[in-house]
Design an enzyme around this catalytic site. Structure first.
Site, PDB file in Angstrom:
ATOM      1  N   SER A 222      49.643  38.357  37.658  1.00 18.28           N
ATOM      2  CA  SER A 222      48.629  38.086  38.685  1.00 18.28           C
ATOM      3  C   SER A 222      47.884  36.814  38.302  1.00 18.28           C
ATOM      4  O   SER A 222      48.333  35.709  38.585  1.00 18.28           O
ATOM      5  CB  SER A 222      47.700  39.290  38.817  1.00 18.28           C
ATOM      6  OG  SER A 222      46.713  39.044  39.772  1.00 18.28           O
TER       7      SER A 222
ATOM      8  N   GLU B 146      40.929  40.910  65.406  1.00 17.92           N
ATOM      9  CA  GLU B 146      41.591  42.218  65.354  1.00 17.92           C
ATOM     10  C   GLU B 146      43.100  42.063  65.531  1.00 17.92           C
ATOM     11  O   GLU B 146      43.563  41.119  66.168  1.00 17.92           O
ATOM     12  CB  GLU B 146      41.022  43.136  66.451  1.00 17.92           C
ATOM     13  CG  GLU B 146      39.598  43.558  66.147  1.00 17.92           C
ATOM     14  CD  GLU B 146      39.000  44.485  67.194  1.00 17.92           C
ATOM     15  OE1 GLU B 146      39.703  44.877  68.133  1.00 17.92           O
ATOM     16  OE2 GLU B 146      37.807  44.790  67.062  1.00 17.92           O
TER      17      GLU B 146
ATOM     18  N   GLY C 234      47.732  35.804  35.360  1.00 14.21           N
ATOM     19  CA  GLY C 234      48.597  35.224  34.325  1.00 14.21           C
ATOM     20  C   GLY C 234      48.042  35.318  32.910  1.00 14.21           C
ATOM     21  O   GLY C 234      48.741  34.953  31.963  1.00 14.21           O
TER      22      GLY C 234
ATOM     23  N   ARG D 181      46.681  49.235  40.738  1.00 16.83           N
ATOM     24  CA  ARG D 181      46.044  49.211  39.419  1.00 16.83           C
ATOM     25  C   ARG D 181      44.733  49.985  39.399  1.00 16.83           C
ATOM     26  O   ARG D 181      44.260  50.380  38.353  1.00 16.83           O
ATOM     27  CB  ARG D 181      45.857  47.760  38.949  1.00 16.83           C
ATOM     28  CG  ARG D 181      47.161  47.143  38.451  1.00 16.83           C
ATOM     29  CD  ARG D 181      47.050  45.680  38.137  1.00 16.83           C
ATOM     30  NE  ARG D 181      46.947  44.884  39.353  1.00 16.83           N
ATOM     31  CZ  ARG D 181      46.876  43.553  39.377  1.00 16.83           C
ATOM     32  NH1 ARG D 181      46.892  42.878  38.243  1.00 16.83           N
ATOM     33  NH2 ARG D 181      46.792  42.907  40.511  1.00 16.83           N
TER      34      ARG D 181
ATOM     35  N   LYS E  40      47.597  43.477  22.130  1.00 13.34           N
ATOM     36  CA  LYS E  40      46.398  42.775  22.559  1.00 13.34           C
ATOM     37  C   LYS E  40      45.330  43.172  21.567  1.00 13.34           C
ATOM     38  O   LYS E  40      44.874  44.322  21.560  1.00 13.34           O
ATOM     39  CB  LYS E  40      45.963  43.279  23.945  1.00 13.34           C
ATOM     40  CG  LYS E  40      46.630  42.613  25.123  1.00 13.34           C
ATOM     41  CD  LYS E  40      46.122  43.268  26.402  1.00 13.34           C
ATOM     42  CE  LYS E  40      46.803  42.696  27.610  1.00 13.34           C
ATOM     43  NZ  LYS E  40      46.574  43.486  28.827  1.00 13.34           N
TER      44      LYS E  40
HETATM   45  C1  R5P Z   1      48.601  45.460  33.381  1.00 14.45           C
HETATM   46  O1  R5P Z   1      48.509  46.589  32.963  1.00 14.45           O
HETATM   47  C2  R5P Z   1      49.823  44.947  34.059  1.00 14.45           C
HETATM   48  O2  R5P Z   1      50.982  45.536  33.576  1.00 14.45           O
HETATM   49  C3  R5P Z   1      49.921  43.446  33.942  1.00 14.45           C
HETATM   50  O3  R5P Z   1      50.104  43.121  32.577  1.00 14.45           O
HETATM   51  C4  R5P Z   1      48.678  42.806  34.463  1.00 14.45           C
HETATM   52  O4  R5P Z   1      48.359  43.331  35.720  1.00 14.45           O
HETATM   53  C5  R5P Z   1      48.858  41.321  34.575  1.00 14.45           C
HETATM   54  O5  R5P Z   1      47.681  40.766  35.068  1.00 14.45           O
HETATM   55  P1  R5P Z   1      47.301  39.259  34.752  1.00 14.45           P
HETATM   56  O6  R5P Z   1      48.500  38.427  35.144  1.00 14.45           O
HETATM   57  O7  R5P Z   1      46.114  38.993  35.614  1.00 14.45           O
HETATM   58  O8  R5P Z   1      47.015  39.178  33.294  1.00 14.45           O
END
Ligand code: R5P
Length: 287
Positions: free
Chosen positions: A219, A37, A221, A94, A184
């Site tokens: 995050s 804690e 990547g 997010r 994408k």
């Molecule tokens: C998504 O909408 C965000 O703007 C980033 O593109 C996303 O969070 C990046 O995440 P990762 O690095 O895991 O692809």
């Protein structure tokens, strides 16, 4: 004098903000009991009726950081202060809606707790949730979302085409004019809760030999690596910039294969966090 309390993982940034504003960071003891804690005690409590800015980012250790933030806000409030939460990286942003029935609405949980604790307002930097800068009402909580995009862009010289890795980066990059957005095209696979995308880049969309690829968060990547790879394959010089560099796993290493340089801000401390948001936060506090 502006009253500032720093988080354990935000000491350096809190110190910089305090220095700009000519104050000193209020001392804070953070301890762990043997059972795990947390314990928090402010070393100065004489702020009856004053605003106290609690600067606490939420990475690394999102959950630990949240508990520390909640307890610090409470300690400010219990001692007569008016707590303002300064959250440079707002974790859980997010999950800003319920995407699938049955999910917890993470952002609402955090906002509701902050509100219930008496938080006067939240100042944050390029938070993902509203996807737009400025003032917002978030479940009754006043949130000011400031943008570090221009500062990050200005770190680089002229001669770059600014590129967003997907359509989702449009709002984030809206303070800049003339950005190009990649597409994408389809989700190809998901491993360890990470999505890997194939990025379709048409060369006519991206002019010039030098590209500045910008996103709010890196995050795992997956997004930025796919984009950097596609641009590199077209022979571009690729510089990468993000506000919040989480750089999970070996993402930084993988990204380095396609990026000539990688820069982030200090909302999260990392080897790439060379652009400071301290002046942006200080300006917001002093307004
Ligand atoms: C998504 O909408 C965000 O703007 C980033 O593109 C996303 O969070 C990046 O995440 P990762 O690095 O895991 O692809």
């Amino acid at each position: 004098m502006v009253r500032i309390v720093g988080g354990s993982n935000t000491e350096e940034l809190a110190g910089k903000v305090s220095e700009i504003l000519g104050g000193a960071v209020i001392g804070k003891s953070v301890k762990k009991f043997p059972d795990g804690e947390s314990y928090i005690r402010l070393e100065d409590t004489g702020f009856e009726g004053e605003k106290v800015y609690v600067i606490q980012t939420l990475f690394p250790d999102q959950n630990e950081s949240l508990i520390e933030l909640f307890m610090t806000i409470n300690a400010v409030k219990e001692n007569g202060g008016i707590p303002v939460a300064v959250i440079p990286y707002f974790a859980y942003g997010r999950q800003d809606m319920v995407f699938e029935k049955g999910e917890a609405f993470s952002l609402k949980v955090i906002a509701s707790i902050l509100k219930a604790l008496g938080t006067e307002m939240v100042i944050t930097v390029d938070a993902h949730f509203h996807r737009k800068g400025g003032d917002h009402d978030m479940f009754g909580l006043h949130v000011k979302n400031i943008s570090a995009v221009k500062k990050l862009r200005n770190h680089f010289g002229n001669g770059f085409t600014v590129v967003g890795p997907d359509e989702g980066s449009r709002n984030f990059l809206s303070p800049l004019e003339g950005s190009v957005f990649l597409k994408k095209t389809k989700k190809i696979k998901e491993t360890n809760n990470q999505l890997h995308y194939k990025i379709n880049v048409e060369s006519k969309d991206v002019k010039g030999g030098s590209v500045l690829l910008m996103d709010d968060i890196i995050s795992g990547g997956g997004t930025i690596i796919s984009a950097a790879k596609a641009l590199k394959e077209q022979g571009k010089k690729v510089s990468v910039a993000c506000v919040h560099g989480l750089f999970m796993g070996d993402s930084l290493k993988k990204l380095s294969k396609y990026a000539d340089e990688i820069v982030s801000t200090d909302t999260i401390k990392s080897p790439c966090s060379v652009v400071s948001v301290a002046d942006l936060i200080a300006r917001e506090i002093s307004e």
